[in-house]
Design a protein around this motif. Structure first.
Motif, PDB file in Angstrom:
ATOM      1  N   LEU A   8       0.231   2.976 -25.479  1.00 50.53           N
ATOM      2  CA  LEU A   8       0.946   2.205 -26.498  1.00 50.53           C
ATOM      3  C   LEU A   8       2.414   2.145 -26.124  1.00 50.53           C
ATOM      4  O   LEU A   8       2.966   3.124 -25.635  1.00 50.53           O
ATOM      5  CB  LEU A   8       0.878   2.902 -27.855  1.00 50.53           C
ATOM      6  CG  LEU A   8      -0.360   2.820 -28.694  1.00 50.53           C
ATOM      7  CD1 LEU A   8      -0.172   3.648 -29.957  1.00 50.53           C
ATOM      8  CD2 LEU A   8      -0.662   1.385 -29.067  1.00 50.53           C
ATOM      9  N   GLU A   9       3.053   1.014 -26.386  1.00 49.09           N
ATOM     10  CA  GLU A   9       4.502   0.970 -26.265  1.00 49.09           C
ATOM     11  C   GLU A   9       5.078   1.113 -27.660  1.00 49.09           C
ATOM     12  O   GLU A   9       4.664   0.411 -28.585  1.00 49.09           O
ATOM     13  CB  GLU A   9       4.997  -0.329 -25.633  1.00 49.09           C
ATOM     14  CG  GLU A   9       6.510  -0.282 -25.458  1.00 49.09           C
ATOM     15  CD  GLU A   9       7.079  -1.423 -24.655  1.00 49.09           C
ATOM     16  OE1 GLU A   9       8.151  -1.910 -25.043  1.00 49.09           O
ATOM     17  OE2 GLU A   9       6.451  -1.813 -23.651  1.00 49.09           O
ATOM     18  N   LEU A  10       5.997   2.043 -27.811  1.00 45.23           N
ATOM     19  CA  LEU A  10       6.695   2.245 -29.067  1.00 45.23           C
ATOM     20  C   LEU A  10       8.078   1.637 -28.896  1.00 45.23           C
ATOM     21  O   LEU A  10       8.936   2.197 -28.219  1.00 45.23           O
ATOM     22  CB  LEU A  10       6.775   3.737 -29.405  1.00 45.23           C
ATOM     23  CG  LEU A  10       5.416   4.446 -29.519  1.00 45.23           C
ATOM     24  CD1 LEU A  10       5.592   5.948 -29.669  1.00 45.23           C
ATOM     25  CD2 LEU A  10       4.608   3.880 -30.674  1.00 45.23           C
ATOM     26  N   ALA A  11       8.277   0.467 -29.492  1.00 48.48           N
ATOM     27  CA  ALA A  11       9.472  -0.342 -29.253  1.00 48.48           C
ATOM     28  C   ALA A  11      10.754   0.305 -29.767  1.00 48.48           C
ATOM     29  O   ALA A  11      11.833   0.040 -29.237  1.00 48.48           O
ATOM     30  CB  ALA A  11       9.307  -1.726 -29.881  1.00 48.48           C
ATOM     31  N   ASP A  12      10.618   1.114 -30.797  1.00 44.49           N
ATOM     32  CA  ASP A  12      11.803   1.733 -31.391  1.00 44.49           C
ATOM     33  C   ASP A  12      11.357   2.903 -32.268  1.00 44.49           C
ATOM     34  O   ASP A  12      10.171   3.216 -32.352  1.00 44.49           O
ATOM     35  CB  ASP A  12      12.615   0.708 -32.199  1.00 44.49           C
ATOM     36  CG  ASP A  12      11.765  -0.042 -33.215  1.00 44.49           C
ATOM     37  OD1 ASP A  12      10.723   0.494 -33.676  1.00 44.49           O
ATOM     38  OD2 ASP A  12      12.128  -1.172 -33.553  1.00 44.49           O
ATOM     39  N   GLN A  13      12.317   3.524 -32.945  1.00 41.72           N
ATOM     40  CA  GLN A  13      11.988   4.674 -33.775  1.00 41.72           C
ATOM     41  C   GLN A  13      11.080   4.278 -34.949  1.00 41.72           C
ATOM     42  O   GLN A  13      10.225   5.058 -35.365  1.00 41.72           O
ATOM     43  CB  GLN A  13      13.266   5.340 -34.285  1.00 41.72           C
ATOM     44  CG  GLN A  13      13.043   6.761 -34.723  1.00 41.72           C
ATOM     45  CD  GLN A  13      14.339   7.502 -34.928  1.00 41.72           C
ATOM     46  OE1 GLN A  13      15.218   7.027 -35.625  1.00 41.72           O
ATOM     47  NE2 GLN A  13      14.445   8.660 -34.308  1.00 41.72           N
ATOM     48  N   GLY A  40      13.943  14.861 -25.434  1.00 37.85           N
ATOM     49  CA  GLY A  40      14.439  13.618 -26.004  1.00 37.85           C
ATOM     50  C   GLY A  40      13.468  12.458 -25.952  1.00 37.85           C
ATOM     51  O   GLY A  40      13.829  11.332 -26.290  1.00 37.85           O
ATOM     52  N   ALA A  41      12.240  12.701 -25.567  1.00 37.74           N
ATOM     53  CA  ALA A  41      11.269  11.614 -25.419  1.00 37.74           C
ATOM     54  C   ALA A  41      10.661  11.164 -26.743  1.00 37.74           C
ATOM     55  O   ALA A  41      10.111  10.077 -26.817  1.00 37.74           O
ATOM     56  CB  ALA A  41      10.160  12.022 -24.457  1.00 37.74           C
ATOM     57  N   GLY A  42      10.713  11.993 -27.782  1.00 35.90           N
ATOM     58  CA  GLY A  42      10.184  11.595 -29.076  1.00 35.90           C
ATOM     59  C   GLY A  42       9.156  12.538 -29.677  1.00 35.90           C
ATOM     60  O   GLY A  42       8.585  12.241 -30.730  1.00 35.90           O
ATOM     61  N   LYS A  43       8.917  13.668 -29.050  1.00 37.36           N
ATOM     62  CA  LYS A  43       7.911  14.610 -29.548  1.00 37.36           C
ATOM     63  C   LYS A  43       8.235  15.095 -30.961  1.00 37.36           C
ATOM     64  O   LYS A  43       7.405  15.015 -31.860  1.00 37.36           O
ATOM     65  CB  LYS A  43       7.796  15.807 -28.592  1.00 37.36           C
ATOM     66  CG  LYS A  43       7.373  15.451 -27.187  1.00 37.36           C
ATOM     67  CD  LYS A  43       7.349  16.666 -26.266  1.00 37.36           C
ATOM     68  CE  LYS A  43       8.674  17.357 -26.097  1.00 37.36           C
ATOM     69  NZ  LYS A  43       9.705  16.589 -25.404  1.00 37.36           N
ATOM     70  N   SER A  44       9.443  15.598 -31.141  1.00 34.06           N
ATOM     71  CA  SER A  44       9.837  16.129 -32.452  1.00 34.06           C
ATOM     72  C   SER A  44       9.948  15.028 -33.490  1.00 34.06           C
ATOM     73  O   SER A  44       9.609  15.229 -34.654  1.00 34.06           O
ATOM     74  CB  SER A  44      11.166  16.890 -32.350  1.00 34.06           C
ATOM     75  OG  SER A  44      11.003  18.041 -31.564  1.00 34.06           O
ATOM     76  N   THR A  45      10.399  13.855 -33.084  1.00 33.30           N
ATOM     77  CA  THR A  45      10.501  12.723 -34.008  1.00 33.30           C
ATOM     78  C   THR A  45       9.120  12.377 -34.547  1.00 33.30           C
ATOM     79  O   THR A  45       8.945  12.181 -35.758  1.00 33.30           O
ATOM     80  CB  THR A  45      11.121  11.499 -33.307  1.00 33.30           C
ATOM     81  OG1 THR A  45      12.443  11.828 -32.892  1.00 33.30           O
ATOM     82  CG2 THR A  45      11.141  10.287 -34.208  1.00 33.30           C
ATOM     83  N   LEU A  46       8.131  12.317 -33.675  1.00 33.92           N
ATOM     84  CA  LEU A  46       6.778  11.993 -34.116  1.00 33.92           C
ATOM     85  C   LEU A  46       6.216  13.099 -35.000  1.00 33.92           C
ATOM     86  O   LEU A  46       5.648  12.812 -36.062  1.00 33.92           O
ATOM     87  CB  LEU A  46       5.863  11.760 -32.923  1.00 33.92           C
ATOM     88  CG  LEU A  46       4.503  11.216 -33.336  1.00 33.92           C
ATOM     89  CD1 LEU A  46       4.063  10.120 -32.395  1.00 33.92           C
ATOM     90  CD2 LEU A  46       3.467  12.299 -33.402  1.00 33.92           C
ATOM     91  N   ALA A  47       6.379  14.350 -34.607  1.00 34.29           N
ATOM     92  CA  ALA A  47       5.859  15.463 -35.413  1.00 34.29           C
ATOM     93  C   ALA A  47       6.510  15.463 -36.797  1.00 34.29           C
ATOM     94  O   ALA A  47       5.818  15.598 -37.817  1.00 34.29           O
ATOM     95  CB  ALA A  47       6.102  16.783 -34.698  1.00 34.29           C
ATOM     96  N   ILE A 130       9.878   7.967 -21.349  1.00 33.29           N
ATOM     97  CA  ILE A 130      11.059   7.220 -21.770  1.00 33.29           C
ATOM     98  C   ILE A 130      11.152   5.940 -20.948  1.00 33.29           C
ATOM     99  O   ILE A 130      11.193   5.984 -19.721  1.00 33.29           O
ATOM    100  CB  ILE A 130      12.333   8.063 -21.599  1.00 33.29           C
ATOM    101  CG1 ILE A 130      12.250   9.317 -22.481  1.00 33.29           C
ATOM    102  CG2 ILE A 130      13.580   7.246 -21.917  1.00 33.29           C
ATOM    103  CD1 ILE A 130      13.356  10.325 -22.242  1.00 33.29           C
ATOM    104  N   VAL A 131      11.180   4.783 -21.627  1.00 36.75           N
ATOM    105  CA  VAL A 131      11.342   3.489 -20.966  1.00 36.75           C
ATOM    106  C   VAL A 131      12.817   3.147 -20.894  1.00 36.75           C
ATOM    107  O   VAL A 131      13.340   2.798 -19.846  1.00 36.75           O
ATOM    108  CB  VAL A 131      10.559   2.372 -21.710  1.00 36.75           C
ATOM    109  CG1 VAL A 131      10.809   1.015 -21.071  1.00 36.75           C
ATOM    110  CG2 VAL A 131       9.073   2.702 -21.738  1.00 36.75           C
ATOM    111  N   ASP A 132      13.495   3.242 -22.036  1.00 37.47           N
ATOM    112  CA  ASP A 132      14.950   3.053 -22.090  1.00 37.47           C
ATOM    113  C   ASP A 132      15.463   3.769 -23.340  1.00 37.47           C
ATOM    114  O   ASP A 132      14.743   4.572 -23.928  1.00 37.47           O
ATOM    115  CB  ASP A 132      15.347   1.566 -22.041  1.00 37.47           C
ATOM    116  CG  ASP A 132      14.792   0.733 -23.178  1.00 37.47           C
ATOM    117  OD1 ASP A 132      14.649   1.260 -24.307  1.00 37.47           O
ATOM    118  OD2 ASP A 132      14.496  -0.448 -22.946  1.00 37.47           O
TER     119      ASP A 132
END
Length: 158
Positions: A8-13, A40-47, A130-132
């Motif tokens: 999946l691509e996650l376009a933003d937060q 900083g890839a998003g692990k904690s944000t998703l959790a 991380i894509v960007d």
């Protein structure tokens, strides 16, 4: 054990939080979700977003980097959130008693590479790339237990 892989691509937060909401709705007792990827890839944000979605409110969800495990007794499910980054050896995981999480809840594990080899083979493994600055690519490996929830997880079942 059968598995499936998806990307999946996650376009933003907002996309990350939407995915976390779908994940939260699908979590059941005994589930294990692992989150891997660079800092900083998003692990904690998703959790954090998944736990808040289960709580039904923007509750405080601190990173368990120093406590190693945070437990959330929510109305629908108890969620254990573990961050294994500070562990040096897989044998240290035994002291955390993560198996107990699955008795009445679900387990979210950041830095699963610190787990003993073969631990939780029927898990949902999420790997962030991380894509960007805002976009992430999410690679999912679904254990057998997750196969029947695949469509709902990927697109809400639509």
């Amino acid at each position: 054990m059968p598995t499936a892989t998806e990307t999946l691509e996650l376009a933003d937060q907002a996309a990350t939080k939407a995915f976390a909401g779908r994940l939260a709705r699908l979590l059941t007792r005994g589930d294990v979700v692992t989150l891997s990827g660079d800092l900083g890839a998003g692990k904690s944000t998703l959790a954090r977003a998944a736990i808040q979605a289960l709580a039904g409110a923007p509750i405080e969800v601190p990173s368990p980097t120093f406590t190693l495990v945070q437990i959330y007794d929510l109305s629908t499910l108890t969620v254990w959130h573990a961050d294994l980054y500070r562990l040096n050896h897989p044998s240290e995981v035994d002291e955390l008693d993560l198996d107990a999480a699955m008795v009445d809840g679900a387990l979210l594990v950041e830095w699963p590479d610190r787990l003993p080899h073969g631990a939780f083979p029927d898990r949902l493994a999420l790997h962030f790339d991380i894509v960007d600055a805002t976009r992430r690519c999410l690679y999912l490996t679904l254990g057998f237990r997750w196969l029947d929830r695949r469509n709902s997880l990927l697109d809400g079942g639509n």
